[in-house]
Design a protein around this motif. Structure first.
Motif, short mmCIF file in Angstrom:
data_model
loop_
_atom_site.label_atom_id
_atom_site.label_comp_id
_atom_site.label_asym_id
_atom_site.label_seq_id
_atom_site.Cartn_x
_atom_site.Cartn_y
_atom_site.Cartn_z
N ASN A 81 35.53 -0.38 40.41
CA ASN A 81 34.99 0.78 39.88
C ASN A 81 34.33 1.80 40.20
O ASN A 81 34.43 2.86 40.11
N ARG A 82 33.44 1.33 41.26
CA ARG A 82 32.80 2.21 42.36
C ARG A 82 34.06 3.31 43.00
O ARG A 82 33.54 4.48 43.19
N LEU A 83 34.78 2.52 43.50
CA LEU A 83 36.01 3.29 44.19
C LEU A 83 36.60 4.28 43.15
O LEU A 83 36.67 5.60 43.48
N ALA A 84 36.56 3.89 41.90
CA ALA A 84 37.47 5.03 40.93
C ALA A 84 36.38 5.99 40.68
O ALA A 84 36.65 7.36 40.46
N GLU A 85 35.06 5.73 40.46
CA GLU A 85 34.16 6.66 40.42
C GLU A 85 34.27 7.88 41.43
O GLU A 85 33.99 8.97 41.32
N THR A 86 34.21 6.97 42.67
CA THR A 86 34.20 8.09 43.98
C THR A 86 35.23 8.99 44.01
O THR A 86 35.09 10.22 44.15
N TYR A 87 36.37 8.54 43.81
CA TYR A 87 37.63 9.34 43.86
C TYR A 87 37.65 10.32 42.53
O TYR A 87 38.12 11.49 42.76
N ALA A 88 37.13 9.90 41.37
CA ALA A 88 36.82 11.00 40.25
C ALA A 88 36.24 12.14 40.69
O ALA A 88 36.54 13.35 40.30
N MET A 89 35.04 11.63 41.38
CA MET A 89 34.05 12.83 41.79
C MET A 89 34.62 13.67 42.71
O MET A 89 34.55 15.03 42.70
N LEU A 90 35.29 13.36 43.70
CA LEU A 90 36.05 13.96 44.62
C LEU A 90 37.16 14.78 43.80
O LEU A 90 37.21 16.34 44.44
N ASP A 91 37.93 14.37 43.03
CA ASP A 91 39.05 15.18 42.26
C ASP A 91 38.22 16.16 41.36
O ASP A 91 38.84 17.52 41.58
N VAL A 92 37.11 16.12 40.94
CA VAL A 92 36.44 17.11 40.17
C VAL A 92 35.75 18.25 41.13
O VAL A 92 35.91 19.44 40.76
N MET A 93 35.08 17.61 42.20
CA MET A 93 34.49 18.71 43.03
C MET A 93 35.66 19.41 43.86
O MET A 93 35.24 20.62 43.99
N SER A 94 36.90 19.14 43.91
CA SER A 94 37.74 19.69 44.76
C SER A 94 38.86 20.63 43.85
O SER A 94 39.48 21.44 44.17
N GLY A 95 38.65 20.43 42.36
CA GLY A 95 39.42 21.12 41.46
C GLY A 95 40.73 20.57 41.48
O GLY A 95 41.66 21.13 41.05
#
Length: 393
Positions: A111-125
């Motif tokens: 779940n933490r990895l899912a959160e990490t990748y979701a953050m990166l996806d949002v931050m990068s557009g």
């Protein structure tokens, strides 16, 4: 046959630590038990700065993306946490995709990895791509996961990540290895329902089956060409049987590449760094022989060896005969790339542009010639429908 329309060109950079004392060349292994007293933080700081500069250069030269990876306790990679590398690259670029190839989810909190990748996806557009590996055998010596349970954990971790990304309300998970009263990724991914996903493998049919089951792409690691093609045939057959369509982007073509003015000059400039990479950095010692890492049938298929013999032994003839290595003039490299792209049927080409202890000027030269001579030539042949030279046969 020319390259396919809409072909994307990416680079791969593995960010090794290349400042080891020469006397360490006699070590049995550069993995797992290498003392971190050999790591000079100031030199490491300088290398990080150089490597990020090279990622920015990739965008300036017009490449579509960069691939990075994760390894632990080894001088072959300075990326034990590739999400930090991705975040830094995203902050310094505006268009470049980053494919994290990637964190074994069974070695992390899914779940933490899912959160990490979701953050990166949002931050990068929406510039993130994810490749999910099981991890090399060496990773399991420094992570608290029993190799015999690795594949079951791997599958369950993927289920959790997908559930967390796709659910639009808080949900839960109660499995064999992981238990979550609430799964509620916040923020959720920019790309809906999630970034593109590949399964990373070295030819194991069990791993290919996993990619087919989930409808992911399959990214073959550094393995012999016949093994890659066998995995591709199996992947295509099983994908069609599952009722899905095989897309050209689902099976990336990865090529170790170096371009110079002539074939002879390219080999002279490239060979010492390939020797450093295979003879030294990739030397796993006995840590590669991990009981339980792969099934008995697969171990038999591999002749009793988990990793290919190239890990820890450089042989230029073997390298050319068995792997996708394009070293030469722009024309020579373009011919090989075109042939292999046709063979694989892929519209996603990844150039491994940095090998071993290659200095910055060689990497910059390599990427520049790729961007300014090789890629335009491949596009020209595509647009004029001109076949490749017979010399590439």
């Amino acid at each position: 046959m020319p390259i396919l329309p809409n072909t994307e060109f990416l680079v791969a950079h593995y960010m090794p630590y290349t400042e080891l004392p020469p006397e360490e060349s006699g070590r049995e292994s550069l993995w797992v038990d290498i003392p971190n007293s050999l790591f000079d933080p100031k030199k490491g700081h300088d290398l990080y700065g150089r490597y990020f500069h090279e990622a920015v250069l990739a965008e300036k030269l017009g490449f579509d993306g960069i691939c990075i990876n994760e390894h632990h306790a080894t001088a072959s990679s300075m990326m034990p946490v590739p999400s930090l590398i991705a975040a830094t690259i995203f902050a310094q670029t505006t268009k470049l995709k980053v494919c994290v190839m990637g964190t074994p989810p069974n070695m992390d909190s899914p779940n933490r990895l899912a959160e990490t990748y979701a953050m990166l996806d949002v931050m990068s557009g929406g510039r993130l791509e994810v490749a999910i590996p099981l991890g090399t055998p060496m990773e399991y010596w420094v992570n608290p996961v029993a190799p015999a349970t690795a594949r079951k954990r791997h599958r369950e971790a993927i289920d959790i990540i997908l559930k967390a990304w796709s659910s639009r309300e808080a949900t839960s998970h109660d499995g064999e290895f992981y238990h979550y009263k609430y799964l509620n990724v916040w923020p959720r991914p920019y790309q809906d329902p999630h970034p593109p996903i590949f399964i990373v493998g070295s030819g194991s049919l069990e791993t290919v089956d996993l990619a087919v089951e989930y409808g992911f792409g399959y990214a073959s690691t550094f393995s012999p060409i016949p093994k890659q093609l066998a995995a591709l045939d199996y992947f295509q057959k099983k994908t069609i049987e599952s009722g899905r369509t095989v897309r050209p982007s689902m099976f990336p073509l990865t090529v170790m590449t170096y371009v110079a003015e002539t074939d002879e000059q390219a080999l002279a400039e490239f060979e010492p760094h390939a020797k450093y990479y295979f003879d030294f950095l990739l030397r796993p010692g006995e840590f590669a022989n991990l009981p339980g890492y792969i099934g008995l049938d697969e171990l038999r298929r591999r002749g009793g060896h988990v990793l290919p013999s190239s890990h820890g032994r450089f042989d230029w003839d073997d390298l050319q005969n068995f792997y996708r290595v394009a070293v030469g003039s722009a024309e020579t490299v373009a011919d090989k790339i075109e042939k292999w792209a046709e063979e694989v049927g892929s519209n996603r080409i990844i150039f491994e542009v940095h090998t071993g202890d290659m200095p910055h000027w060689k990497l910059a030269k390599n990427m520049t010639l790729l961007a300014e001579e090789v890629v335009p030539e491949l596009k020209r042949r595509r647009d004029t429908n001109q076949p490749r030279a017979e010399a590439a046969e």
